[in-house]
Write a protein that holds these residues in place. Structure first.
Motif, PDB file in Angstrom:
ATOM      1  N   SER A   2       0.829   1.208  17.433  1.00  0.00           N
ATOM      2  CA  SER A   2       0.937   0.180  16.405  1.00  0.00           C
ATOM      3  C   SER A   2       1.875  -0.940  16.843  1.00  0.00           C
ATOM      4  O   SER A   2       1.597  -2.123  16.635  1.00  0.00           O
ATOM      5  CB  SER A   2       1.410   0.790  15.085  1.00  0.00           C
ATOM      6  OG  SER A   2       0.400   1.614  14.528  1.00  0.00           O
ATOM      7  N   ALA A   3       2.991  -0.573  17.465  1.00  0.00           N
ATOM      8  CA  ALA A   3       3.926  -1.599  17.925  1.00  0.00           C
ATOM      9  C   ALA A   3       3.254  -2.505  18.950  1.00  0.00           C
ATOM     10  O   ALA A   3       3.436  -3.724  18.946  1.00  0.00           O
ATOM     11  CB  ALA A   3       5.170  -0.934  18.519  1.00  0.00           C
ATOM     12  N   ILE A  36       4.030   0.763   8.363  1.00  0.00           N
ATOM     13  CA  ILE A  36       2.946   0.352   7.461  1.00  0.00           C
ATOM     14  C   ILE A  36       1.622   0.338   8.217  1.00  0.00           C
ATOM     15  O   ILE A  36       0.592   0.807   7.712  1.00  0.00           O
ATOM     16  CB  ILE A  36       3.265  -1.023   6.824  1.00  0.00           C
ATOM     17  CG1 ILE A  36       4.441  -0.883   5.847  1.00  0.00           C
ATOM     18  CG2 ILE A  36       2.037  -1.585   6.113  1.00  0.00           C
ATOM     19  CD1 ILE A  36       4.983  -2.209   5.334  1.00  0.00           C
ATOM     20  N   LEU A  37       1.637  -0.148   9.461  1.00  0.00           N
ATOM     21  CA  LEU A  37       0.390  -0.156  10.235  1.00  0.00           C
ATOM     22  C   LEU A  37      -0.022   1.274  10.595  1.00  0.00           C
ATOM     23  O   LEU A  37      -1.213   1.621  10.515  1.00  0.00           O
ATOM     24  CB  LEU A  37       0.572  -1.004  11.497  1.00  0.00           C
ATOM     25  CG  LEU A  37      -0.714  -1.403  12.228  1.00  0.00           C
ATOM     26  CD1 LEU A  37      -1.673  -2.140  11.303  1.00  0.00           C
ATOM     27  CD2 LEU A  37      -0.402  -2.267  13.443  1.00  0.00           C
ATOM     28  N   GLU A  90       0.580  -0.800  -3.714  1.00  0.00           N
ATOM     29  CA  GLU A  90       1.451   0.102  -4.475  1.00  0.00           C
ATOM     30  C   GLU A  90       1.389   1.527  -3.908  1.00  0.00           C
ATOM     31  O   GLU A  90       2.416   2.196  -3.772  1.00  0.00           O
ATOM     32  CB  GLU A  90       1.044   0.093  -5.953  1.00  0.00           C
ATOM     33  CG  GLU A  90       1.826   1.059  -6.829  1.00  0.00           C
ATOM     34  CD  GLU A  90       3.305   0.693  -6.949  1.00  0.00           C
ATOM     35  OE1 GLU A  90       3.671  -0.463  -6.686  1.00  0.00           O
ATOM     36  OE2 GLU A  90       4.107   1.598  -7.301  1.00  0.00           O
ATOM     37  N   THR A  91       0.185   1.979  -3.560  1.00  0.00           N
ATOM     38  CA  THR A  91       0.034   3.321  -2.991  1.00  0.00           C
ATOM     39  C   THR A  91       0.768   3.431  -1.660  1.00  0.00           C
ATOM     40  O   THR A  91       1.418   4.444  -1.365  1.00  0.00           O
ATOM     41  CB  THR A  91      -1.452   3.652  -2.800  1.00  0.00           C
ATOM     42  OG1 THR A  91      -2.111   3.546  -4.061  1.00  0.00           O
ATOM     43  CG2 THR A  91      -1.645   5.059  -2.248  1.00  0.00           C
ATOM     44  N   ILE A  92       0.673   2.375  -0.849  1.00  0.00           N
ATOM     45  CA  ILE A  92       1.367   2.372   0.439  1.00  0.00           C
ATOM     46  C   ILE A  92       2.877   2.415   0.217  1.00  0.00           C
ATOM     47  O   ILE A  92       3.601   3.183   0.866  1.00  0.00           O
ATOM     48  CB  ILE A  92       0.970   1.136   1.266  1.00  0.00           C
ATOM     49  CG1 ILE A  92      -0.525   1.186   1.610  1.00  0.00           C
ATOM     50  CG2 ILE A  92       1.820   1.033   2.540  1.00  0.00           C
ATOM     51  CD1 ILE A  92      -1.078  -0.129   2.153  1.00  0.00           C
ATOM     52  N   TYR A  93       3.328   1.613  -0.736  1.00  0.00           N
ATOM     53  CA  TYR A  93       4.762   1.611  -1.046  1.00  0.00           C
ATOM     54  C   TYR A  93       5.224   3.003  -1.472  1.00  0.00           C
ATOM     55  O   TYR A  93       6.224   3.527  -0.964  1.00  0.00           O
ATOM     56  CB  TYR A  93       5.071   0.582  -2.140  1.00  0.00           C
ATOM     57  CG  TYR A  93       6.476   0.709  -2.656  1.00  0.00           C
ATOM     58  CD1 TYR A  93       7.554   0.231  -1.904  1.00  0.00           C
ATOM     59  CD2 TYR A  93       6.742   1.329  -3.873  1.00  0.00           C
ATOM     60  CE1 TYR A  93       8.853   0.382  -2.351  1.00  0.00           C
ATOM     61  CE2 TYR A  93       8.030   1.487  -4.328  1.00  0.00           C
ATOM     62  CZ  TYR A  93       9.088   1.014  -3.570  1.00  0.00           C
ATOM     63  OH  TYR A  93      10.371   1.179  -4.018  1.00  0.00           O
ATOM     64  N   GLN A  94       4.479   3.625  -2.397  1.00  0.00           N
ATOM     65  CA  GLN A  94       4.862   4.959  -2.881  1.00  0.00           C
ATOM     66  C   GLN A  94       4.841   5.988  -1.748  1.00  0.00           C
ATOM     67  O   GLN A  94       5.652   6.907  -1.716  1.00  0.00           O
ATOM     68  CB  GLN A  94       3.902   5.417  -3.994  1.00  0.00           C
ATOM     69  CG  GLN A  94       3.909   4.551  -5.241  1.00  0.00           C
ATOM     70  CD  GLN A  94       5.177   4.685  -6.063  1.00  0.00           C
ATOM     71  OE1 GLN A  94       5.976   5.587  -5.838  1.00  0.00           O
ATOM     72  NE2 GLN A  94       5.356   3.761  -6.995  1.00  0.00           N
ATOM     73  N   ASP A 150      -7.519  -1.706   4.384  1.00  0.00           N
ATOM     74  CA  ASP A 150      -8.264  -0.850   5.297  1.00  0.00           C
ATOM     75  C   ASP A 150      -7.766  -1.094   6.717  1.00  0.00           C
ATOM     76  O   ASP A 150      -7.790  -2.234   7.200  1.00  0.00           O
ATOM     77  CB  ASP A 150      -9.753  -1.208   5.188  1.00  0.00           C
ATOM     78  CG  ASP A 150     -10.647  -0.165   5.834  1.00  0.00           C
ATOM     79  OD1 ASP A 150     -10.130   0.690   6.575  1.00  0.00           O
ATOM     80  OD2 ASP A 150     -11.863  -0.221   5.595  1.00  0.00           O
ATOM     81  N   GLY A 151      -7.296  -0.027   7.371  1.00  0.00           N
ATOM     82  CA  GLY A 151      -6.854  -0.156   8.756  1.00  0.00           C
ATOM     83  C   GLY A 151      -8.004  -0.180   9.738  1.00  0.00           C
ATOM     84  O   GLY A 151      -7.802  -0.437  10.931  1.00  0.00           O
TER      85      GLY A 151
END
Ligand SMILES: [Zn+2]
Ligand SMILES: [Zn+2]
Length: 150
Positions: A5-6, A23-24, A37-41, A81-82
């Motif tokens: 990811s980096a 996050i990635l 919000e889901t990612i934050y949680q 979506d990744g």
């Protein structure tokens, strides 16, 4: 050793801060098309200094750089979506889950009139997933529309 990811962030000229990398990574590791919000949680327990604003700004940055897709599948919140390869999405209107499906190789391109230059086409479907379609008739409950953990 630098994470994948980096490396992807650096390749697009984005400074790979630990929060951005996580996050990635998070988006690369799920198939659930989470909301901000889901990612934050999901990340807050391991990144105590993470803020919702950082998550929103980071997702906007990633979407602009083509690292993630921002999906506007309903009017209430964007999902992310990744997986940026071409595929369609099916959103279950009852449980809120979002499913990927492959696009047919022979899908006809949109029939655009001369002068239009296509940059992105999406196929977004709405209906009931197999589990919800098999559920009891009339089981549409307002609380079932809230996003669920998986
Ligand atoms: Zn469903
Ligand atoms: Zn997808």
């Amino acid at each position: 050793m630098m994470s994948e990811s980096a490396g992807r962030l650096l390749a697009r000229g984005i400074k790979p801060s630990p929060q951005r990398v996580r996050i990635l990574d998070y988006l690369a590791g799920v198939k659930t098309h989470p909301s901000a919000e889901t990612i934050y949680q999901g990340l807050a327990p391991e990144l105590p200094t993470l803020s919702r604003t950082t998550v929103y700004n980071t997702l906007r940055l990633f979407a602009g750089a083509g690292l993630v897709l921002q999906l506007l599948l309903d009017e209430t919140e964007a999902r992310y979506d990744g997986d940026t390869s071409p595929h369609g999405h099916f959103r279950c209107r009852r449980c809120g889950r979002v499913f990927d499906f492959p696009l047919a190789a022979d899908s006809a391109p949109p029939r655009l009139r001369a002068g239009f230059r296509l940059e992105r086409a999406e196929l977004n479907c709405v209906g009931l997933c197999p589990a919800c379609a098999a559920g009891p008739a009339g089981a549409d409950r307002p609380e079932a529309l809230a996003p669920r953990g998986e």
